[in-house]
Design an enzyme around this catalytic site. Structure first.
Site, PDB file in Angstrom:
ATOM      1  CE  LYS A  11      15.044 -51.234  -9.004  1.00  0.00           C
ATOM      2  NZ  LYS A  11      15.387 -49.971  -9.713  1.00  0.00           N
ATOM      3  CE1 TYR A  51      20.420 -49.011  -7.672  1.00  0.00           C
ATOM      4  CE2 TYR A  51      19.223 -48.994  -5.601  1.00  0.00           C
ATOM      5  CZ  TYR A  51      19.349 -49.399  -6.930  1.00  0.00           C
ATOM      6  OH  TYR A  51      18.374 -50.193  -7.495  1.00  0.00           O
ATOM      7  CG  PHE A  59      18.239 -40.430 -10.020  1.00  0.00           C
ATOM      8  CD1 PHE A  59      18.650 -41.664  -9.537  1.00  0.00           C
ATOM      9  CD2 PHE A  59      18.741 -40.007 -11.246  1.00  0.00           C
ATOM     10  CE1 PHE A  59      19.541 -42.455 -10.243  1.00  0.00           C
ATOM     11  CE2 PHE A  59      19.632 -40.797 -11.966  1.00  0.00           C
ATOM     12  CZ  PHE A  59      20.039 -42.020 -11.458  1.00  0.00           C
ATOM     13  NE  ARG A  87      22.050 -54.237 -18.380  1.00  0.00           N
ATOM     14  CZ  ARG A  87      21.799 -53.315 -17.456  1.00  0.00           C
ATOM     15  NH1 ARG A  87      21.648 -53.658 -16.187  1.00  0.00           N
ATOM     16  NH2 ARG A  87      21.697 -52.039 -17.781  1.00  0.00           N
ATOM     17  CB  THR A  93      16.677 -47.738 -17.074  1.00  0.00           C
ATOM     18  OG1 THR A  93      17.865 -48.513 -17.192  1.00  0.00           O
ATOM     19  CG2 THR A  93      16.581 -47.156 -15.674  1.00  0.00           C
ATOM     20  NE  ARG A 104      13.773 -52.012 -15.186  1.00  0.00           N
ATOM     21  CZ  ARG A 104      15.091 -51.973 -15.266  1.00  0.00           C
ATOM     22  NH1 ARG A 104      15.696 -51.931 -16.442  1.00  0.00           N
ATOM     23  NH2 ARG A 104      15.829 -51.976 -14.165  1.00  0.00           N
ATOM     24  CG  ASN A 114      13.299 -49.287 -12.705  1.00  0.00           C
ATOM     25  OD1 ASN A 114      13.449 -49.658 -11.549  1.00  0.00           O
ATOM     26  ND2 ASN A 114      14.303 -48.981 -13.490  1.00  0.00           N
ATOM     27  CG  HIS A 117      19.359 -53.753  -9.670  1.00  0.00           C
ATOM     28  ND1 HIS A 117      20.031 -52.695 -10.225  1.00  0.00           N
ATOM     29  CD2 HIS A 117      20.294 -54.700  -9.395  1.00  0.00           C
ATOM     30  CE1 HIS A 117      21.331 -52.991 -10.262  1.00  0.00           C
ATOM     31  NE2 HIS A 117      21.513 -54.200  -9.760  1.00  0.00           N
ATOM     32  CD  GLU A 128      24.829 -55.144  -8.595  1.00  0.00           C
ATOM     33  OE1 GLU A 128      25.027 -54.010  -9.065  1.00  0.00           O
ATOM     34  OE2 GLU A 128      24.023 -55.947  -9.110  1.00  0.00           O
TER      35      GLU A 128
HETATM   36  P1  CMP Z   1      18.580 -49.682 -11.323  1.00  0.00           P
HETATM   37  O1  CMP Z   1      18.909 -50.648 -12.404  1.00  0.00           O
HETATM   38  O2  CMP Z   1      18.141 -50.234 -10.032  1.00  0.00           O
HETATM   39  O3  CMP Z   1      19.866 -48.762 -11.084  1.00  0.00           O
HETATM   40  C1  CMP Z   1      19.786 -47.391 -10.760  1.00  0.00           C
HETATM   41  C2  CMP Z   1      18.395 -46.916 -10.650  1.00  0.00           C
HETATM   42  O4  CMP Z   1      18.227 -45.525 -10.616  1.00  0.00           O
HETATM   43  C3  CMP Z   1      17.620 -47.339 -11.867  1.00  0.00           C
HETATM   44  O5  CMP Z   1      17.421 -48.738 -11.849  1.00  0.00           O
HETATM   45  C4  CMP Z   1      16.378 -46.478 -11.777  1.00  0.00           C
HETATM   46  O6  CMP Z   1      15.349 -47.085 -11.016  1.00  0.00           O
HETATM   47  C5  CMP Z   1      16.893 -45.284 -11.016  1.00  0.00           C
HETATM   48  N1  CMP Z   1      16.851 -44.107 -11.870  1.00  0.00           N
HETATM   49  C6  CMP Z   1      17.491 -43.927 -13.024  1.00  0.00           C
HETATM   50  N2  CMP Z   1      17.181 -42.714 -13.534  1.00  0.00           N
HETATM   51  C7  CMP Z   1      16.308 -42.144 -12.668  1.00  0.00           C
HETATM   52  C8  CMP Z   1      15.628 -40.911 -12.640  1.00  0.00           C
HETATM   53  N3  CMP Z   1      15.774 -40.005 -13.612  1.00  0.00           N
HETATM   54  N4  CMP Z   1      14.821 -40.671 -11.586  1.00  0.00           N
HETATM   55  C9  CMP Z   1      14.687 -41.576 -10.588  1.00  0.00           C
HETATM   56  N5  CMP Z   1      15.320 -42.765 -10.574  1.00  0.00           N
HETATM   57  C10 CMP Z   1      16.113 -43.038 -11.606  1.00  0.00           C
END
Ligand code: CMP
Length: 140
Positions: A11, A51, A59, A87, A93, A104, A114, A117, A128
């Site tokens: 990211k 997404y 969010f 994972r 996450t 992470r 984070n 992905h 994807e």
């Molecule tokens: P990802 O695996 O890319 O898939 C969805 C993304 O949403 C996740 O990683 C996080 O980066 C993001 N995400 C999840 N929860 C939150 C949150 N509370 N605020 C902002 N981003 C979020």
């Protein structure tokens, strides 16, 4: 266990901090092979499509904004049980909940930013990968 492919994104917080190589080293050390890789600027339309499943989440706007805020590296990773393995390697996450040694835990500053992905199922991995790679580019 079967050889699988999963989809990964490094990211904008990773590319901004010049962490592409450091994150890739963790991926490769974990036994996953980077069989496709491209550094791109994601468009708003691409991020919204990617997404889409989160579009009702509070969010969502912030997520799209962040994912288009700088370059990302889209990747195809291959290995035994690659979806689950990646994972594990990424960690939870929310980096606050991630195990020691995970990407992470090591690199991420917040749940939004984070660093990586990874697909959550083989079916999603296929979809994807298809959004960002041509079959011919990852045939080998
Ligand atoms: P990802 O695996 O890319 O898939 C969805 C993304 O949403 C996740 O990683 C996080 O980066 C993001 N995400 C999840 N929860 C939150 C949150 N509370 N605020 C902002 N981003 C979020």
């Amino acid at each position: 266990m079967a050889t699988e492919r999963t989809f990964s994104i490094l990211k904008p917080d990773a590319t901004k901090r010049n962490l592409t190589g450091a994150v890739n080293a963790v991926i490769e050390k974990a036994g996953l092979r980077i069989v496709g890789q491209r550094r791109i600027q994601m468009s708003r339309a691409q991020a919204e499509k990617f997404y889409e499943i989160h579009k009702e989440r509070p969010f969502f706007g912030e997520l799209v904004e962040f994912m288009t805020s700088g370059p990302v590296v889209v990747q195809v990773l291959e290995g035994e049980n690659a979806v689950a393995r990646y994972r594990e390697v990424m960690g939870a996450t929310n980096p606050a909940n991630a195990d020691e040694g995970t990407i992470r835990k090591t690199f991420s500053e917040s749940v939004g930013e984070n660093t990586v992905h990874g697909s959550d199922s083989l079916e999603n991995a296929k979809a994807e990968i298809a959004q960002f790679f041509q079959d011919a580019d990852i045939a080998g």
